[in-house]
Design a protein around this motif. Sequence first.
Motif, PDB file in Angstrom:
ATOM      1  N   UNK A   1       0.301  11.145  -6.105  1.00  0.00           N
ATOM      2  CA  UNK A   1       1.348  10.345  -5.470  1.00  0.00           C
ATOM      3  C   UNK A   1       2.472  10.111  -6.465  1.00  0.00           C
ATOM      4  N   UNK A   2       3.710  10.116  -5.959  1.00  0.00           N
ATOM      5  CA  UNK A   2       4.862   9.836  -6.810  1.00  0.00           C
ATOM      6  C   UNK A   2       5.989   9.299  -5.955  1.00  0.00           C
ATOM      7  N   UNK A   3       6.668   8.270  -6.465  1.00  0.00           N
ATOM      8  CA  UNK A   3       7.794   7.668  -5.747  1.00  0.00           C
ATOM      9  C   UNK A   3       8.928   7.376  -6.714  1.00  0.00           C
TER      10      UNK A   3
ATOM     11  N   UNK B   1       0.836  -1.199   0.000  1.00  0.00           N
ATOM     12  CA  UNK B   1       0.000   0.000   0.000  1.00  0.00           C
ATOM     13  C   UNK B   1       0.870   1.248   0.000  1.00  0.00           C
ATOM     14  N   UNK B   2       0.459   2.223  -0.771  1.00  0.00           N
ATOM     15  CA  UNK B   2       1.121   3.529  -0.772  1.00  0.00           C
ATOM     16  C   UNK B   2       0.991   4.133   0.619  1.00  0.00           C
ATOM     17  N   UNK B   3       2.068   4.673   1.174  1.00  0.00           N
ATOM     18  CA  UNK B   3       1.957   5.305   2.496  1.00  0.00           C
ATOM     19  C   UNK B   3       1.193   6.629   2.409  1.00  0.00           C
TER      20      UNK B   3
ATOM     21  N   UNK C   1       8.945   8.215  -1.421  1.00  0.00           N
ATOM     22  CA  UNK C   1       7.709   8.882  -1.822  1.00  0.00           C
ATOM     23  C   UNK C   1       7.910  10.385  -1.674  1.00  0.00           C
ATOM     24  N   UNK C   2       7.921  11.105  -2.796  1.00  0.00           N
ATOM     25  CA  UNK C   2       8.107  12.555  -2.788  1.00  0.00           C
ATOM     26  C   UNK C   2       6.777  13.300  -2.789  1.00  0.00           C
ATOM     27  N   UNK C   3       5.710  12.615  -3.212  1.00  0.00           N
ATOM     28  CA  UNK C   3       4.354  13.152  -3.166  1.00  0.00           C
ATOM     29  C   UNK C   3       3.456  12.028  -2.673  1.00  0.00           C
ATOM     30  N   UNK C   4       2.632  12.299  -1.674  1.00  0.00           N
ATOM     31  CA  UNK C   4       1.717  11.272  -1.153  1.00  0.00           C
ATOM     32  C   UNK C   4       0.485  11.934  -0.563  1.00  0.00           C
ATOM     33  N   UNK C   5      -0.672  11.493  -1.023  1.00  0.00           N
ATOM     34  CA  UNK C   5      -1.905  11.933  -0.387  1.00  0.00           C
ATOM     35  C   UNK C   5      -2.318  10.847   0.615  1.00  0.00           C
TER      36      UNK C   5
END
Length: 176
Positions: free
Chosen positions: A103-105, A16-18, A119-123
Amino acid sequence: PPALRMALSVKVGSFAQPASTGNQSITGLGFQPKLVLFFMNHQTGDGGAANLVVSYGAATSPSNRFYFSGSGQSGAATHNCSRSLSVTACIGAVVVASATLAAEADLESMDSDGFTLNWTTADATARIVNYIALGGSDISGARCGEIVGTAITGNQSFSGLGFRPTALITFCMGTI
């Protein structure tokens, strides 16, 4: 004749995305990957959704990676779609209606038992990211890259890999 032995390691999994930025380690692979393929439909669980939202990416190192993400809104009065392409990250999620990056990693490292993402962008959406990790001594070279097809028919050659590939995996994102 003796049996052919291949030194190829493969692991399929998901995570899962953090909900916040920073490093996320994925472990338990049992080997150090040489290539990781990422794919997701931006959902937090199994099943379908009203809108089309998909992402595909890959990484061989922190300096060799890409992703593309595309979305389209169902039932909209006017055509509403968006897409994103990056060669500086390996996972990305673009939101349908606003075309913003949610989101971006990027790949931080390939580790002895997995890989680490930054992860540089995460909602706050815990999107499920699926992966296929490949490793082993039979993989002597792996590269990610972008190619642009020509507008004419016929053969097109590509060079500069530094090795002769024995397999090719392609993704395509185009416009109609």
